[in-house]
Design a protein around this motif. Sequence first.
Motif, PDB file in Angstrom:
ATOM      1  N   GLU A 321     -52.716 -44.698  -7.494  1.00 42.12           N
ATOM      2  CA  GLU A 321     -52.213 -44.658  -6.064  1.00 42.12           C
ATOM      3  C   GLU A 321     -51.279 -43.887  -5.682  1.00 42.12           C
ATOM      4  O   GLU A 321     -51.287 -43.437  -4.473  1.00 42.12           O
ATOM      5  CB  GLU A 321     -51.692 -46.198  -5.754  1.00 42.12           C
ATOM      6  N   TYR A 322     -50.258 -43.261  -6.498  1.00 39.93           N
ATOM      7  CA  TYR A 322     -49.418 -42.352  -6.483  1.00 39.93           C
ATOM      8  C   TYR A 322     -49.417 -41.220  -7.163  1.00 39.93           C
ATOM      9  O   TYR A 322     -49.655 -41.305  -8.340  1.00 39.93           O
ATOM     10  CB  TYR A 322     -47.986 -43.058  -6.647  1.00 39.93           C
ATOM     11  N   GLN A 323     -49.295 -39.856  -6.597  1.00 43.28           N
ATOM     12  CA  GLN A 323     -49.215 -38.773  -7.294  1.00 43.28           C
ATOM     13  C   GLN A 323     -47.951 -38.588  -7.893  1.00 43.28           C
ATOM     14  O   GLN A 323     -47.152 -37.715  -7.397  1.00 43.28           O
ATOM     15  CB  GLN A 323     -49.800 -37.532  -6.659  1.00 43.28           C
ATOM     16  N   VAL A 324     -47.478 -39.213  -8.855  1.00 39.66           N
ATOM     17  CA  VAL A 324     -46.242 -39.033  -9.527  1.00 39.66           C
ATOM     18  C   VAL A 324     -46.235 -38.375 -11.181  1.00 39.66           C
ATOM     19  O   VAL A 324     -45.090 -38.364 -11.724  1.00 39.66           O
ATOM     20  CB  VAL A 324     -45.447 -40.332  -9.505  1.00 39.66           C
ATOM     21  N   GLY A 325     -47.291 -37.688 -11.359  1.00 43.38           N
ATOM     22  CA  GLY A 325     -47.376 -37.095 -12.733  1.00 43.38           C
ATOM     23  C   GLY A 325     -49.116 -37.094 -13.054  1.00 43.38           C
ATOM     24  O   GLY A 325     -50.056 -36.804 -12.178  1.00 43.38           O
ATOM     25  N   GLN A 326     -49.189 -37.068 -14.535  1.00 45.78           N
ATOM     26  CA  GLN A 326     -50.689 -36.900 -14.840  1.00 45.78           C
ATOM     27  C   GLN A 326     -51.084 -37.896 -15.881  1.00 45.78           C
ATOM     28  O   GLN A 326     -50.023 -38.042 -16.675  1.00 45.78           O
ATOM     29  CB  GLN A 326     -50.674 -35.411 -15.422  1.00 45.78           C
ATOM     30  N   GLU A 327     -52.033 -38.283 -16.032  1.00 45.19           N
ATOM     31  CA  GLU A 327     -52.704 -39.287 -17.221  1.00 45.19           C
ATOM     32  C   GLU A 327     -52.972 -38.170 -18.355  1.00 45.19           C
ATOM     33  O   GLU A 327     -53.382 -37.057 -18.195  1.00 45.19           O
ATOM     34  CB  GLU A 327     -53.754 -39.839 -16.772  1.00 45.19           C
ATOM     35  N   VAL A 328     -52.754 -38.616 -19.334  1.00 45.27           N
ATOM     36  CA  VAL A 328     -53.055 -37.781 -20.645  1.00 45.27           C
ATOM     37  C   VAL A 328     -53.725 -38.482 -21.712  1.00 45.27           C
ATOM     38  O   VAL A 328     -53.597 -39.880 -21.586  1.00 45.27           O
ATOM     39  CB  VAL A 328     -51.608 -37.355 -21.401  1.00 45.27           C
ATOM     40  N   ASP A 329     -54.799 -37.829 -22.439  1.00 48.16           N
ATOM     41  CA  ASP A 329     -55.758 -38.370 -23.443  1.00 48.16           C
ATOM     42  C   ASP A 329     -54.869 -38.073 -24.907  1.00 48.16           C
ATOM     43  O   ASP A 329     -54.905 -36.858 -25.119  1.00 48.16           O
ATOM     44  CB  ASP A 329     -57.024 -37.924 -23.156  1.00 48.16           C
ATOM     45  N   LEU A 330     -54.380 -39.064 -25.335  1.00 49.19           N
ATOM     46  CA  LEU A 330     -53.936 -38.968 -26.827  1.00 49.19           C
ATOM     47  C   LEU A 330     -54.989 -39.149 -27.833  1.00 49.19           C
ATOM     48  O   LEU A 330     -54.783 -38.667 -29.238  1.00 49.19           O
ATOM     49  CB  LEU A 330     -52.993 -40.096 -27.028  1.00 49.19           C
ATOM     50  N   THR A 331     -56.367 -39.524 -27.454  1.00 46.45           N
ATOM     51  CA  THR A 331     -57.213 -39.627 -28.706  1.00 46.45           C
ATOM     52  C   THR A 331     -58.128 -38.288 -28.925  1.00 46.45           C
ATOM     53  O   THR A 331     -58.578 -38.145 -29.975  1.00 46.45           O
ATOM     54  CB  THR A 331     -58.355 -40.693 -28.212  1.00 46.45           C
ATOM     55  N   ASP A 332     -57.708 -37.437 -28.100  1.00 46.48           N
ATOM     56  CA  ASP A 332     -58.279 -35.915 -28.221  1.00 46.48           C
ATOM     57  C   ASP A 332     -57.293 -35.035 -27.982  1.00 46.48           C
ATOM     58  O   ASP A 332     -56.862 -34.679 -26.901  1.00 46.48           O
ATOM     59  CB  ASP A 332     -59.397 -35.681 -27.193  1.00 46.48           C
ATOM     60  N   LEU A 333     -56.856 -34.438 -29.175  1.00 46.29           N
ATOM     61  CA  LEU A 333     -55.576 -33.457 -29.075  1.00 46.29           C
ATOM     62  C   LEU A 333     -55.582 -32.089 -28.455  1.00 46.29           C
ATOM     63  O   LEU A 333     -54.876 -31.711 -27.940  1.00 46.29           O
ATOM     64  CB  LEU A 333     -54.753 -33.263 -30.503  1.00 46.29           C
ATOM     65  N   GLN A 334     -56.989 -31.655 -28.399  1.00 47.97           N
ATOM     66  CA  GLN A 334     -57.240 -30.487 -27.800  1.00 47.97           C
ATOM     67  C   GLN A 334     -57.442 -30.816 -26.029  1.00 47.97           C
ATOM     68  O   GLN A 334     -56.893 -29.816 -25.442  1.00 47.97           O
ATOM     69  CB  GLN A 334     -58.777 -30.064 -28.242  1.00 47.97           C
ATOM     70  N   HIS A 335     -57.963 -31.944 -25.659  1.00 50.60           N
ATOM     71  CA  HIS A 335     -57.922 -32.224 -24.414  1.00 50.60           C
ATOM     72  C   HIS A 335     -56.435 -32.450 -23.992  1.00 50.60           C
ATOM     73  O   HIS A 335     -56.074 -31.971 -22.838  1.00 50.60           O
ATOM     74  CB  HIS A 335     -58.608 -33.575 -24.197  1.00 50.60           C
ATOM     75  N   LEU A 336     -55.656 -33.260 -24.799  1.00 52.16           N
ATOM     76  CA  LEU A 336     -54.351 -33.379 -24.723  1.00 52.16           C
ATOM     77  C   LEU A 336     -53.543 -32.008 -24.281  1.00 52.16           C
ATOM     78  O   LEU A 336     -52.701 -31.815 -23.560  1.00 52.16           O
ATOM     79  CB  LEU A 336     -53.536 -34.138 -25.580  1.00 52.16           C
ATOM     80  N   HIS A 337     -53.671 -31.141 -25.147  1.00 48.02           N
ATOM     81  CA  HIS A 337     -53.065 -29.640 -25.069  1.00 48.02           C
ATOM     82  C   HIS A 337     -53.476 -29.185 -23.668  1.00 48.02           C
ATOM     83  O   HIS A 337     -52.656 -28.544 -23.109  1.00 48.02           O
ATOM     84  CB  HIS A 337     -53.964 -28.704 -26.386  1.00 48.02           C
ATOM     85  N   GLN A 338     -54.897 -29.252 -23.354  1.00 46.44           N
ATOM     86  CA  GLN A 338     -55.328 -28.880 -22.023  1.00 46.44           C
ATOM     87  C   GLN A 338     -54.662 -29.075 -20.680  1.00 46.44           C
ATOM     88  O   GLN A 338     -54.239 -28.826 -19.811  1.00 46.44           O
ATOM     89  CB  GLN A 338     -56.734 -28.745 -21.766  1.00 46.44           C
ATOM     90  N   GLN A 339     -54.268 -30.779 -20.960  1.00 46.30           N
ATOM     91  CA  GLN A 339     -53.617 -31.646 -19.720  1.00 46.30           C
ATOM     92  C   GLN A 339     -52.232 -31.083 -19.691  1.00 46.30           C
ATOM     93  O   GLN A 339     -51.682 -30.908 -18.764  1.00 46.30           O
ATOM     94  CB  GLN A 339     -53.800 -33.058 -20.334  1.00 46.30           C
ATOM     95  N   LEU A 340     -51.582 -31.068 -20.923  1.00 45.72           N
ATOM     96  CA  LEU A 340     -50.282 -30.307 -20.969  1.00 45.72           C
ATOM     97  C   LEU A 340     -50.117 -29.034 -20.407  1.00 45.72           C
ATOM     98  O   LEU A 340     -49.079 -28.778 -19.457  1.00 45.72           O
ATOM     99  CB  LEU A 340     -49.404 -30.534 -22.453  1.00 45.72           C
ATOM    100  N   GLU A 341     -50.949 -28.204 -20.800  1.00 46.71           N
ATOM    101  CA  GLU A 341     -50.883 -26.689 -20.308  1.00 46.71           C
ATOM    102  C   GLU A 341     -51.116 -26.732 -18.674  1.00 46.71           C
ATOM    103  O   GLU A 341     -50.348 -26.087 -17.865  1.00 46.71           O
ATOM    104  CB  GLU A 341     -51.949 -26.020 -20.768  1.00 46.71           C
ATOM    105  N   GLN A 342     -52.218 -27.705 -18.090  1.00 42.40           N
ATOM    106  CA  GLN A 342     -52.448 -27.705 -16.821  1.00 42.40           C
ATOM    107  C   GLN A 342     -51.114 -28.202 -16.018  1.00 42.40           C
ATOM    108  O   GLN A 342     -50.895 -27.798 -15.039  1.00 42.40           O
ATOM    109  CB  GLN A 342     -53.608 -28.594 -16.503  1.00 42.40           C
ATOM    110  N   PHE A 343     -50.627 -29.326 -16.626  1.00 41.14           N
ATOM    111  CA  PHE A 343     -49.730 -29.977 -16.023  1.00 41.14           C
ATOM    112  C   PHE A 343     -48.138 -28.927 -15.719  1.00 41.14           C
ATOM    113  O   PHE A 343     -47.462 -28.971 -14.765  1.00 41.14           O
ATOM    114  CB  PHE A 343     -48.893 -31.205 -16.775  1.00 41.14           C
TER     115      PHE A 343
END
Length: 376
Positions: A321-343
């Motif tokens: 409902e609110y754009q106060v950050g980003q969801e992160v995926d801890l089950t896939d570290l490569q995906h997490l890397h991409q999410q952190l980088e994008q954030f």
Amino acid sequence: MRVAILETVKTQAGFEQEFDRLIIDELKKQGHDPVLYLPEHSSLPVNFGIPIEYLKGGEIVDYEGAGKVKKIWLSIQRERRRVRWFDAAYEKACRHEVNAILLTTATYRYLRSLHKSRLRESPVPVIFIFLGVNPQEKTKFLKQARRCQSYPNIKLKITTLRNDFKEDNVPHVELIHPPVLIPQGVTVQPNLTYREPVRIGFFGHYRKGEKDVDGIIQAFVSCQLAGRAELVVQAAPTGPDDAADMERIMKKYEHEDAVRFIQGKVQGRAWYDLLQSVDVLFLPYSNARYLYNWSAVYFNALALYKPVLATPVLNPEILAEYQVGQEVDLTDLQHLHQQLEQFLNSYKAMLPTYERELRRVNDDFSTAMFLQAVLQ
């Protein structure tokens, strides 16, 4: 209106007392007259600055340091005493010493005790606040809640972000939003400004096998942000094996400029100062119970105007409902890397959006609106 907070739990720098304080402060702000009802011979580690009236029935039962067998006995003792505390509160209600009684962190066990006490027939409203009801406890809660339907002054309020009771036909159970948790004595800065390095706080107790701290740090380091971001990690292991593993992790990253460790547990004002010292809060919660129970740290972050990195099981309704950050995926570290980088690459540009949305959250989940929902 004179409102009694009936507290039967004692914790050291725990959520229960912080929640009481928030409610008491808002009661004062709205012109009410709060009083604390406390079991006899008991004390709390905080001073709320309001009158205390003691209830007969024995002192608060404390589980601190108790083993498994002793905890069973203490649990039985606590329930017996709770009935006597409720009876003592009933006598005060009958003398109309207060206009309402609040139990701020109730469970279905409180209702089980209520049915054995005279408080169920209270002439003034008795309001039980539940901090969410998970599927494992729902059947037990509903059993006790349905027994309350014949008690007109017993009010059941569940703080939640979802509705798991649509089909359960319990009309006297009310769902209300939890409040943002504004720490006492901490100055809130709602105007977000960009600074480098962007400090991401990764706090909480460490249990080996529960959080892949090593993997999360590696995902962050691999972003190679060259001084633009810093990960601040709390190293607070809970046992010897955890301590050994955390020592290994700290050794591995001791020469990494973008990673800083804070050792040991932090409580009270120091904890809130730690939250305030960072720009973003990383909330790596993976337990499914956070789909049903709202996170105090999350609602501290919102109150402090901190953007968040949160997992899909952590109160997902907020990020939906609110754009106060980003969801992160801890089950896939490569995906997490991409999410952190994008954030982090979009963080500066997104600051006006985060600020606007955090203001909206603080309006929608204000303590004033929360207390209004509790007392209405």
